[in-house]
Design a protein around this motif. Sequence first.
Motif, mmCIF file in Angstrom:
data_model
loop_
_atom_site.group_PDB
_atom_site.id
_atom_site.type_symbol
_atom_site.label_atom_id
_atom_site.label_comp_id
_atom_site.label_asym_id
_atom_site.label_seq_id
_atom_site.Cartn_x
_atom_site.Cartn_y
_atom_site.Cartn_z
ATOM 1 N N ASP A 176 -1.350 12.224 0.332
ATOM 2 C CA ASP A 176 -1.345 13.689 0.370
ATOM 3 C C ASP A 176 -2.630 14.271 0.929
ATOM 4 O O ASP A 176 -2.882 15.476 0.817
ATOM 5 C CB ASP A 176 -1.095 14.251 -1.033
ATOM 6 C CG ASP A 176 -2.158 13.816 -2.043
ATOM 7 O OD1 ASP A 176 -3.104 13.110 -1.647
ATOM 8 O OD2 ASP A 176 -2.031 14.188 -3.230
ATOM 9 N N GLY A 177 -3.464 13.423 1.525
ATOM 10 C CA GLY A 177 -4.709 13.895 2.112
ATOM 11 C C GLY A 177 -5.886 13.902 1.167
ATOM 12 O O GLY A 177 -7.018 14.190 1.570
ATOM 13 N N ARG A 178 -5.651 13.582 -0.105
ATOM 14 C CA ARG A 178 -6.736 13.526 -1.080
ATOM 15 C C ARG A 178 -7.269 12.099 -1.193
ATOM 16 O O ARG A 178 -6.876 11.212 -0.433
ATOM 17 C CB ARG A 178 -6.244 14.046 -2.431
ATOM 18 C CG ARG A 178 -5.858 15.523 -2.375
ATOM 19 C CD ARG A 178 -5.578 16.097 -3.740
ATOM 20 N NE ARG A 178 -4.392 15.508 -4.354
ATOM 21 C CZ ARG A 178 -3.992 15.774 -5.607
ATOM 22 N NH1 ARG A 178 -4.689 16.605 -6.364
ATOM 23 N NH2 ARG A 178 -2.899 15.221 -6.092
ATOM 24 N N ILE A 179 -8.183 11.860 -2.141
ATOM 25 C CA ILE A 179 -8.801 10.553 -2.324
ATOM 26 C C ILE A 179 -8.450 10.025 -3.706
ATOM 27 O O ILE A 179 -8.533 10.755 -4.700
ATOM 28 C CB ILE A 179 -10.335 10.624 -2.170
ATOM 29 C CG1 ILE A 179 -10.709 11.213 -0.815
ATOM 30 C CG2 ILE A 179 -10.956 9.233 -2.332
ATOM 31 C CD1 ILE A 179 -12.196 11.444 -0.641
ATOM 32 N N ALA A 180 -8.054 8.764 -3.774
ATOM 33 C CA ALA A 180 -7.755 8.117 -5.051
ATOM 34 C C ALA A 180 -8.880 7.152 -5.399
ATOM 35 O O ALA A 180 -9.375 6.426 -4.538
ATOM 36 C CB ALA A 180 -6.434 7.369 -4.969
#
Length: 290
Positions: free
Chosen positions: A93-97
Amino acid sequence: MSTFRAAAIQMRSGIDPQGNVATLDRLVGDAAAQGAHYVQTPEMTGAVQRSREGLAAVLRDEENDLVVKAASQLSARHGIYLHIGSTAIAADDGRIANRAFLFGPDGKKITSYDKIHMFDVDLDNGESWRESAVYAAGVDTVLADLPFGRMGLAICYDIRFPQLFRAQVEAGASILTAPAAFTRQTGEAHWHVLQRARAIENGAFVISAAQGGLHEDGRETYGHSLIVSPWGEILAEADHDEPAVIVADIDIAQSAAARRKVPNLKNARAFGLRIAEAQVEKKKESIAAS
């Protein structure tokens, strides 16, 4: 297989994933040479980088991540279960995990886990962290069935949330994990007691590899990687903040033995909560009226 040799790798990851992968290769090899069946690395194995721009420059998705690729190769090369405590992964989703990985002896990924609890704190001496500004929080706790027992996955700040570990244990876990990058300040105050408390209250082994020392990005972590028995005994510790490998032989039967001695899991009871009304003011009012 109820007994196995566990290893925890202590690292001082820098900002360059390639350099960290080289260190990972060497230390995993050391652990395998000592007979480890299961090897765990710390949180943020791939890069300890406080700069968002710097992190973005080296960020990759799971399929192309250098640490993920190296872990797959190393687990197969040494025939071990390799647990990457975590590394930063570009999410869909374009975020960072902030994601942990567990690989089997065949090099295939068994499972992954995204850190649930974000380290949003304001410490003494002006030290402040806002993980939620960078990382997307996970939503599910994760367990894995290994030949030697059921293992629960967690990361660093999760250790302060005992309900997560109790849920894992109630689902059958006898091995708990909390690979970390504890700050020096919080580590000196709480690291050992938190690890031992989670082990004792759950009658479970706790394995926590840690980052240690002064990192390239300027942060300082506590080190002191630990392997703790279900009775709260420290089986192995890197009693410093330098890169190291610690090992301990684990007999899963000790978990059941500890739970028989102190059967708090079985003795737990559901309970309600009520708040008693304060009577002081009412009593004063009564006295005044008379």
